[in-house]
Write a protein that holds these residues in place. Structure first.
Motif, PDB file in Angstrom:
ATOM      1  N   GLY A 129      41.484  43.860  48.717  1.00 16.40           N
ATOM      2  CA  GLY A 129      40.453  44.387  47.812  1.00 16.40           C
ATOM      3  C   GLY A 129      39.793  43.284  47.004  1.00 16.40           C
ATOM      4  N   VAL A 130      40.608  42.373  46.477  1.00 15.53           N
ATOM      5  CA  VAL A 130      40.066  41.274  45.660  1.00 15.53           C
ATOM      6  C   VAL A 130      39.145  40.409  46.519  1.00 15.53           C
ATOM      7  CG1 VAL A 130      40.686  39.149  44.425  1.00 15.53           C
ATOM      8  CG2 VAL A 130      41.988  41.254  44.023  1.00 15.53           C
ATOM      9  N   ASN A 131      39.602  40.084  47.734  1.00 15.91           N
ATOM     10  CA  ASN A 131      38.792  39.227  48.610  1.00 15.91           C
ATOM     11  C   ASN A 131      37.475  39.904  48.992  1.00 15.91           C
ATOM     12  OD1 ASN A 131      40.564  37.104  48.605  1.00 15.91           O
ATOM     13  ND2 ASN A 131      41.713  37.836  50.388  1.00 15.91           N
ATOM     14  N   PHE A 132      37.524  41.220  49.229  1.00 14.36           N
ATOM     15  CA  PHE A 132      36.306  41.939  49.614  1.00 14.36           C
ATOM     16  C   PHE A 132      35.302  41.920  48.456  1.00 14.36           C
ATOM     17  CE2 PHE A 132      33.649  45.695  50.292  1.00 14.36           C
ATOM     18  CZ  PHE A 132      33.345  45.598  51.645  1.00 14.36           C
ATOM     19  N   ALA A 133      35.795  42.172  47.246  1.00 14.38           N
ATOM     20  CA  ALA A 133      34.898  42.166  46.078  1.00 14.38           C
ATOM     21  C   ALA A 133      34.306  40.779  45.869  1.00 14.38           C
ATOM     22  CB  ALA A 133      35.656  42.612  44.833  1.00 14.38           C
ATOM     23  N   ALA A 134      35.147  39.747  46.016  1.00 11.50           N
ATOM     24  CA  ALA A 134      34.663  38.381  45.792  1.00 11.50           C
ATOM     25  C   ALA A 134      33.625  38.002  46.849  1.00 11.50           C
ATOM     26  CB  ALA A 134      35.834  37.406  45.822  1.00 11.50           C
ATOM     27  N   ALA A 135      33.922  38.323  48.117  1.00 14.71           N
ATOM     28  CA  ALA A 135      33.018  37.921  49.201  1.00 14.71           C
ATOM     29  C   ALA A 135      31.678  38.632  49.100  1.00 14.71           C
ATOM     30  CB  ALA A 135      33.672  38.221  50.549  1.00 14.71           C
ATOM     31  N   ASN A 136      31.683  39.850  48.545  1.00 16.90           N
ATOM     32  CA  ASN A 136      30.448  40.640  48.513  1.00 16.90           C
ATOM     33  C   ASN A 136      29.814  40.722  47.125  1.00 16.90           C
ATOM     34  OD1 ASN A 136      30.154  41.849  51.344  1.00 16.90           O
ATOM     35  ND2 ASN A 136      32.314  42.185  50.875  1.00 16.90           N
ATOM     36  N   ASN A 137      30.347  39.942  46.174  1.00 19.76           N
ATOM     37  CA  ASN A 137      29.771  39.911  44.821  1.00 19.76           C
ATOM     38  C   ASN A 137      29.739  41.307  44.189  1.00 19.76           C
ATOM     39  OD1 ASN A 137      28.473  38.856  42.529  1.00 19.76           O
ATOM     40  ND2 ASN A 137      26.434  39.265  43.388  1.00 19.76           N
ATOM     41  N   TYR A 544      41.167  29.314  37.436  1.00 19.33           N
ATOM     42  CA  TYR A 544      41.601  30.255  38.476  1.00 19.33           C
ATOM     43  C   TYR A 544      40.498  31.207  38.914  1.00 19.33           C
ATOM     44  CZ  TYR A 544      46.462  28.790  38.250  1.00 19.33           C
ATOM     45  OH  TYR A 544      47.626  28.058  38.348  1.00 19.33           O
ATOM     46  N   ASP A 545      39.474  31.377  38.075  1.00 20.99           N
ATOM     47  CA  ASP A 545      38.427  32.350  38.413  1.00 20.99           C
ATOM     48  C   ASP A 545      37.054  31.775  38.070  1.00 20.99           C
ATOM     49  OD1 ASP A 545      37.169  34.654  39.203  1.00 20.99           O
ATOM     50  OD2 ASP A 545      37.826  35.878  37.506  1.00 20.99           O
ATOM     51  N   PRO A 546      36.693  30.655  38.738  1.00 21.60           N
ATOM     52  CA  PRO A 546      35.458  29.973  38.338  1.00 21.60           C
ATOM     53  C   PRO A 546      34.209  30.814  38.563  1.00 21.60           C
ATOM     54  CG  PRO A 546      36.388  28.993  40.344  1.00 21.60           C
ATOM     55  CD  PRO A 546      37.403  29.964  39.819  1.00 21.60           C
ATOM     56  N   THR A 547      34.260  31.786  39.483  1.00 21.64           N
ATOM     57  CA  THR A 547      33.053  32.586  39.742  1.00 21.64           C
ATOM     58  C   THR A 547      33.141  33.977  39.108  1.00 21.64           C
ATOM     59  OG1 THR A 547      33.975  33.347  41.835  1.00 21.64           O
ATOM     60  CG2 THR A 547      32.562  31.385  41.917  1.00 21.64           C
ATOM     61  N   ASP A 548      34.133  34.190  38.269  1.00 24.25           N
ATOM     62  CA  ASP A 548      34.278  35.470  37.556  1.00 24.25           C
ATOM     63  C   ASP A 548      34.364  36.664  38.508  1.00 24.25           C
ATOM     64  OD1 ASP A 548      34.287  34.264  35.016  1.00 24.25           O
ATOM     65  OD2 ASP A 548      32.103  34.161  35.012  1.00 24.25           O
ATOM     66  N   VAL A 549      35.318  36.574  39.419  1.00 26.29           N
ATOM     67  CA  VAL A 549      35.609  37.736  40.275  1.00 26.29           C
ATOM     68  C   VAL A 549      36.051  38.897  39.385  1.00 26.29           C
ATOM     69  CG1 VAL A 549      37.151  38.607  42.080  1.00 26.29           C
ATOM     70  CG2 VAL A 549      36.216  36.280  42.237  1.00 26.29           C
ATOM     71  N   PHE A 550      36.868  38.575  38.376  1.00 27.19           N
ATOM     72  CA  PHE A 550      37.287  39.587  37.397  1.00 27.19           C
ATOM     73  C   PHE A 550      36.435  39.434  36.142  1.00 27.19           C
ATOM     74  CE2 PHE A 550      40.961  39.138  40.084  1.00 27.19           C
ATOM     75  CZ  PHE A 550      41.440  40.434  40.197  1.00 27.19           C
ATOM     76  N   TRP A 551      35.915  40.524  35.669  1.00 26.28           N
ATOM     77  CA  TRP A 551      35.162  40.503  34.408  1.00 26.28           C
ATOM     78  C   TRP A 551      35.445  41.800  33.670  1.00 26.28           C
ATOM     79  CZ3 TRP A 551      31.871  43.297  31.407  1.00 26.28           C
ATOM     80  CH2 TRP A 551      31.230  42.617  30.359  1.00 26.28           C
ATOM     81  N   CYS A 552      35.660  41.695  32.396  1.00 22.90           N
ATOM     82  CA  CYS A 552      35.801  42.907  31.579  1.00 22.90           C
ATOM     83  C   CYS A 552      35.466  42.556  30.139  1.00 22.90           C
ATOM     84  CB  CYS A 552      37.214  43.493  31.680  1.00 22.90           C
ATOM     85  SG  CYS A 552      38.565  42.330  31.389  1.00 22.90           S
TER      86      CYS A 552
END
Ligand SMILES: Cc1cc2nc3c(=O)[nH]c(=O)nc-3n(C[C@H](O)[C@H](O)[C@H](O)COP(=O)(O)OP(=O)(O)OC[C@H]3O[C@@H](n4cnc5c(N)ncnc54)[C@H](O)[C@@H]3O)c2cc1C
Length: 571
Positions: A129-137, A544-552
């Motif tokens: 799930g994390v990889n899919f979200a990251a790959a697809n922004n 660990y999250d330079p492109t902000d895969v996680f944001w809240c």
């Protein structure tokens, strides 16, 4: 001049829109096709859910409309377990902007909820799930139970990782963190992220042990522990996060890591107090356990009617005694209400004081009696009633005394942490602050801080729990409630609450607030929730999250993005 002003404004707007990047949303370029989602579902072994808002069953214009189910959902809306068991539901209606309540009189649309949910049962599901979200922004969120007062576990146009069905509990006689040469000579329990507190109380109680946990059965491990986690046992054993020995996590780059004092100590530090859904997804945790204590409980009902402010003198006096109670590892969670009637106000100070001293009820009574005697001689109009009970284990005490008003409405918390000098130093200032903070709307001076937190030595030497907790005695909470879909009522309720919180902020400006139970719009939230830990946490987030895969929000390192309507865009 006006046209120059207009030019500057328009220039600024077009500058923002030209340069801003947004996470993709359904219908926008880049949103995955149905075939892509189907492929994701196959990779997940069928664990992808396309959710519908739970309240949609009450709306005749929605595909899931069903009158009979609506009656069930309406009844369940005030049940924490219902929201935890549903892939997208959350406790507090405002966290999805009242977008689909189980009320046909209100509008309903799916916009407040995630578009897809990974019903994770394994760390591998989470990584996919994390990889899919990251790959697809795609905007990525994490839901354990949906209890969050901050609204971090629900968002529009997102993919959600739902950890609720990650299961498994193992107990250890001693624990050797992976990669460490030493073993920790303490009993411990490892649990998958989907468990809630009562699961761990029950599992450890069978071995006469307990974890350091909070006072609500359905609170989930993920949010509770990543926020720090206070407990009635904290005065003796520290914050729950201080008792974490190891975590397994999925990082924003999709790696599965075991983090502890010997491996990835920076992530280990950040996950213990740095906040949920920021540094990755916790998939399991190992916690130190303790021999279950006997718990003496004194249930107090203190009332006083008065036409003067002396009710607040009495409350301030009780709070001034908290530091000495805390030194005896006593904890408490009373609620205060001040109800006007005619010219007078009736104060209700109601709640439990508890002690884990082996001396049981006599020890607790001896600590409380001088306080009651002083109240009776100073404020003779006060009526003090109490009962005392000795519970043989922490779990039996928990089952008998844990109580919380159910969810299912618009609600925000406001809170501040206060230390011993503030409670004992200037009683005049304290009285006035308590009156202003509690007012007619009520408050809860939770006695949670004490030596257990102040002197805690977390694994590896430190963790990301707000440094103010290391001096705190009282976690002082209040709240705001307002009617659904009423922006004016919301603005006024939240502003009134914020005014009251400001009174405590001014009383002890350099303190802070507990990330899991505070106002999501707390000013300077980085300082308020993490204090001097913030720069280190922000650096770990960036690493660990330079492109902000996680944001809240309000979360570490979230400054580069903002919510624009239902989109998440760079600032
Ligand atoms: C009735 C009630 C009683 C409470 N009592 C206490 C108490 O006694 N002590 C106390 O300290 N707090 C207490 N809380 C506050 C509680 O700690 C927070 O609400 C906490 O956020 C709940 O975590 P959750 O996982 O259950 O909720 P969620 O809403 O599912 O998650 C909260 C946050 O954690 C994130 N998250 C969830 N799971 C994971 C995971 N596996 N990995 C990474 N991030 C994750 C979410 O994305 C979100 O940011 C109480 C709350 C309620 C509603």
């Amino acid at each position: 001049m006006l046209s120059l002003f207009k030019f500057l404004i328009l220039g600024a707007i077009s500058f923002t829109s030209v340069n801003a990047k947004c996470k993709v949303i359904p219908g926008s370029a880049g949103w995955p096709s149905s075939a892509d989602w189907d492929a994701l579902n196959r990779t997940l072994g069928g664990q992808l859910i396309k959710p519908t808002p739970p309240g949609a069953v009450c709306h005749s214009d929605q595909p899931t409309y069903n009158n009979a189910t609506c009656a069930v959902i309406t009844k369940q809306w005030s049940n924490y377990t219902f929201h935890a068991d549903n892939p997208v539901s959350t406790d507090w209606d405002n966290t999805n902007n009242d977008t689909c309540l189980p009320d046909p009189a209100q509008p309903c649309s799916p916009i407040g909820y995630p578009v897809y949910v990974v019903n994770a049962t394994t760390p591998e599901n989470v990584a996919v799930g994390v990889n899919f979200a990251a790959a697809n922004n795609i905007r990525l969120i994490v839901k354990g139970t949906g209890h969050d007062y901050m609204g971090r576990s629900v968002s529009p146009n997102s993919l959600s990782i739902w950890t609720h069905n990650m299961r498994g509990i193992n107990l250890h006689d001693a624990f050797q963190p992976q990669g460490c040469k030493h073993s920790i000579p303490a009993t411990a329990v490892t649990a998958a992220a989907g468990h809630n507190l009562i699961d761990l109380y029950a599992a450890t109680d069978s071995y006469n042990l307990t974890i350091v946990g909070g006072l609500e059965a359905t609170v989930g491990l993920g949010g509770y522990l990543t926020g720090g986690g206070h407990s009635p046992l904290s005065t003796a054993y520290g914050m729950a996060a201080d008792n974490i020995l190891e975590l397994t996590v999925i990082t924003p780059s999709g790696s599965k890591l075991t983090v502890n004092e010997c491996q990835h100590p920076d992530l280990f530090y950040a996950f213990r107090g740095g906040g949920g859904s920021t540094f990755g997804v916790m998939t399991s945790v190992t916690l130190k356990t303790y021999p279950t204590p006997r718990v003496a409980v004194l249930s107090l009902q203190l009332t006083m009617s008065s036409a003067t402010d002396n009710i607040w003198d009495m409350v301030a006096y009780i709070l001034s005694q908290y530091p000495s109670l805390s030194n005896k590892t006593i904890s408490a969670d009373p609620q205060i209400a001040a109800i006007p009637s005619g010219n007078a106000t009736t104060l209700y100070f109601i709640g439990n004081f508890r002690s884990i001293s082996p001396q049981g009820v006599p020890y607790l009574s001896a600590a409380m009696q001088p306080i009651f005697s002083h109240i009776q001689s100073t404020w003779p109009a006060a009526s003090i009633n109490y009962t005392t009970t000795l519970y043989p284990t922490f779990y039996s005490h928990f089952l008998a005394t844990a109580y919380s008003v159910g969810p299912g409405y618009n609600f925000r918390l406001g809170s501040r942490l206060l230390d011993a000098p503030t409670l004992t130093g200037n009683l005049t200032a304290l009285t006035s602050a308590v009156k202003g903070f509690c007012g007619q709307l009520g408050c809860g001076p939770l006695l949670r801080g004490g030596k257990g937190i102040w002197d805690a030595v977390p694994s590896g030497g430190s963790d990301a729990v707000l440094p103010a907790w290391r001096k705190t005695v009282v976690h002082f909470v209040t709240g705001a409630i307002w009617a659904a879909n009423n922006a004016t009522a919301e603005a006024s309720a939240v502003a009134a609450m914020e005014q009251r919180v400001t009174i405590l902020r001014n009383l002890l400006p350099n303190s802070g607030a507990y990330i899991n139970e505070a106002n999501r719009d707390e000013p300077d939230f980085q300082q308020a929730f993490w204090g001097t830990n913030y720069p280190k946490l922000a650096a770990i987030k960036k690493a660990y999250d330079p492109t902000d895969v996680f944001w809240c929000h309000p979360c570490v390192g979230n400054e580069g993005w903002k919510e624009v309507g239902d989109k998440l865009c760079t600032v």
